[in-house]
Design a protein around this motif. Structure first.
Motif, PDB file in Angstrom:
ATOM      1  N   GLU A  30      51.545  48.669  14.120  1.00 27.72           N
ATOM      2  CA  GLU A  30      50.512  47.694  14.457  1.00 27.72           C
ATOM      3  C   GLU A  30      50.366  46.684  13.328  1.00 27.72           C
ATOM      4  N   ASP A  31      50.278  45.407  13.680  1.00 29.49           N
ATOM      5  CA  ASP A  31      49.969  44.390  12.694  1.00 29.49           C
ATOM      6  C   ASP A  31      48.497  44.494  12.323  1.00 29.49           C
ATOM      7  N   GLN A  32      48.184  44.183  11.078  1.00 34.14           N
ATOM      8  CA  GLN A  32      46.794  44.165  10.636  1.00 34.14           C
ATOM      9  C   GLN A  32      46.406  42.723  10.352  1.00 34.14           C
ATOM     10  N   HIS A  33      45.199  42.359  10.743  1.00 28.57           N
ATOM     11  CA  HIS A  33      44.738  40.977  10.640  1.00 28.57           C
ATOM     12  C   HIS A  33      43.606  40.885   9.628  1.00 28.57           C
ATOM     13  N   ASP A  61      48.221  37.832   8.731  1.00 28.26           N
ATOM     14  CA  ASP A  61      48.697  38.906   9.603  1.00 28.26           C
ATOM     15  C   ASP A  61      49.763  39.670   8.831  1.00 28.26           C
ATOM     16  N   PRO A 125      44.706  48.045   2.656  1.00 34.20           N
ATOM     17  CA  PRO A 125      44.095  47.205   3.690  1.00 34.20           C
ATOM     18  C   PRO A 125      42.625  46.881   3.459  1.00 34.20           C
ATOM     19  N   THR A 145      45.636  43.160  -1.863  1.00 36.50           N
ATOM     20  CA  THR A 145      46.098  43.886  -0.674  1.00 36.50           C
ATOM     21  C   THR A 145      47.375  44.668  -0.946  1.00 36.50           C
TER      22      THR A 145
END
Length: 196
Positions: A30-33, A61, A125, A145
């Motif tokens: 899953e991509d994280q935004h 993203d 994240p 990050t």
């Protein structure tokens, strides 16, 4: 079909969908935004001068490549700029269709993106939640990050980017300027925002 058969069929469909949703095949990366992060930055033109001050929202993203690297797509949205007096953004470009000078106080809008890769470090994240001010810059986002990570251009060695600027009449001779990456990742300038 009877009401009992419809209920049984619906139950089977619901259970099957749950199994599929939790199976390893269905659970892709899953991509994280992240964002928006309100940002302000000087904007350099083809001559290297700060031709404008930009105000915009920054979004990121992050895609886990599952090989120790992460692809990051940074987007610049709701962008506006106010010009500084001096050389126009396209004054030093090789394309002949551009101006040379720009007065202060011209207003316009812009949008853009930057694609890059981060290798090494540890993905955190919650970095922007802990230190939101850091995420108002690209380098700050990478630092909080991906602590210890290195920003680069992936296996191709080419970072992709594109920025488009537009201004209304305001006595301008040129109303549109673009700064995009060519196939080597270098700047390719087109047009201008210029009075003369």
């Amino acid at each position: 079909m009877s009401r009992k058969q419809i209920c049984v069929a619906a139950s089977i469909l619901f259970i099957s969908s749950l199994l599929l949703a939790t199976s390893p095949v269905a659970a892709g990366p899953e991509d994280q935004h992240f964002g928006p992060f309100a940002s302000t930055s000087p904007d350099n033109g083809s001559c290297g001068n700060a031709w404008a001050i930009d105000t915009f929202d920054r979004f990121f993203d992050v895609h886990n490549n599952r090989d120790g690297s992460f692809d990051v797509k940074e987007q610049f949205k709701n962008g506006s700029f106010v010009t500084n007096a001096g050389a126009s953004p396209g004054a030093c470009e090789s394309d002949p269709r551009h101006g040379t000078t720009l007065i202060a106080g011209v207003n316009g809008t812009f949008t853009g993106y930057l694609d890059f890769t981060v290798t090494g470090g540890t993905f955190n994240p919650s970095g922007c939640s802990t230190t939101p001010a850091a995420c108002t810059t690209t380098a700050g986002f990478v630092a909080v990050t991906f602590p210890g990570g290195t920003q680069g251009c992936g296996s191709t060695g080419v970072c992709k980017f594109g920025f488009e600027y537009a201004a209304g009449d305001q006595g301008l001779a040129y109303h549109h300027w673009a700064d995009v990456s060519d196939k080597t990742g270098a700047d390719l300038f087109r047009g201008d925002i210029a009075n003369f």
